[in-house]
Design a protein around this motif. Sequence first.
Motif, mmCIF file in Angstrom:
data_model
loop_
_atom_site.group_PDB
_atom_site.id
_atom_site.type_symbol
_atom_site.label_atom_id
_atom_site.label_comp_id
_atom_site.label_asym_id
_atom_site.label_seq_id
_atom_site.Cartn_x
_atom_site.Cartn_y
_atom_site.Cartn_z
ATOM 1 N N ARG A 192 -0.329 28.765 -17.760
ATOM 2 C CA ARG A 192 -0.496 27.353 -18.263
ATOM 3 C C ARG A 192 -0.575 27.549 -20.094
ATOM 4 N N TYR A 250 5.837 20.173 -24.614
ATOM 5 C CA TYR A 250 5.818 20.462 -23.657
ATOM 6 C C TYR A 250 6.752 21.603 -22.453
ATOM 7 N N LEU A 285 6.230 24.873 -20.898
ATOM 8 C CA LEU A 285 5.517 24.120 -19.627
ATOM 9 C C LEU A 285 6.443 23.402 -18.469
ATOM 10 N N ILE A 286 7.013 22.797 -18.872
ATOM 11 C CA ILE A 286 7.530 21.763 -17.755
ATOM 12 C C ILE A 286 9.379 22.370 -17.312
ATOM 13 N N LEU A 297 7.286 25.259 -14.613
ATOM 14 C CA LEU A 297 7.253 24.078 -13.326
ATOM 15 C C LEU A 297 8.806 24.102 -12.853
ATOM 16 N N PRO A 344 1.939 24.194 -9.855
ATOM 17 C CA PRO A 344 1.387 23.224 -10.496
ATOM 18 C C PRO A 344 -0.277 23.424 -10.425
ATOM 19 N N GLU A 345 -0.699 22.920 -11.635
ATOM 20 C CA GLU A 345 -2.661 23.593 -11.047
ATOM 21 C C GLU A 345 -3.294 22.346 -11.016
ATOM 22 N N SER A 346 -3.235 21.330 -11.723
ATOM 23 C CA SER A 346 -3.476 19.610 -12.270
ATOM 24 C C SER A 346 -2.358 18.267 -11.093
ATOM 25 N N GLU A 358 -1.796 16.206 -13.291
ATOM 26 C CA GLU A 358 -0.733 16.278 -14.102
ATOM 27 C C GLU A 358 0.403 17.004 -14.097
ATOM 28 N N ASP A 359 0.253 18.434 -13.826
ATOM 29 C CA ASP A 359 1.394 19.034 -13.520
ATOM 30 C C ASP A 359 2.390 18.419 -12.011
ATOM 31 N N GLU A 360 1.801 17.814 -11.524
ATOM 32 C CA GLU A 360 2.452 17.471 -10.177
ATOM 33 C C GLU A 360 3.089 16.105 -10.733
#
Length: 122
Positions: A6, A41, A44-45, A48, A55-57, A59-61
């Motif tokens: 990430r 971002y 990252l998006i 994902l 997803p690690e957090s 926020e990622d979810e």
Amino acid sequence: MAKQTREQLLKRQFLDPKNYPYGFSRSGDFSIGESQALSRYGCLIAALVDGLIEPESDEDEGILAAARGDKQPETMAEKAWCKYQKRINRPKTGSIYGSKSRGIADSDDLGEDAEVEIELDD
């Protein structure tokens, strides 16, 4: 290729030279904040959404749910990504001149039984 984390994805700047060759900020499609969020971002998006990282957090979810359309985008990054997807996936506009070249009509245009007559002036 090594699996990216990430933090590595957040350090990379997101670019789309095919659809935005001069960058997001110079396109006129995005505000300054949206273009900055998309540049920061976007990698990252995209990772994902493509399933390259998990997803690690929370926020990622949330980002993933907004990108899939499961929830309304709330953060600037989510809004920018949804707007970006709408822009690059919009239907192409047609030409006022049509899609076929000018000249002798194809036999497909006339039907199977049609004959094409060509008159030559001497």
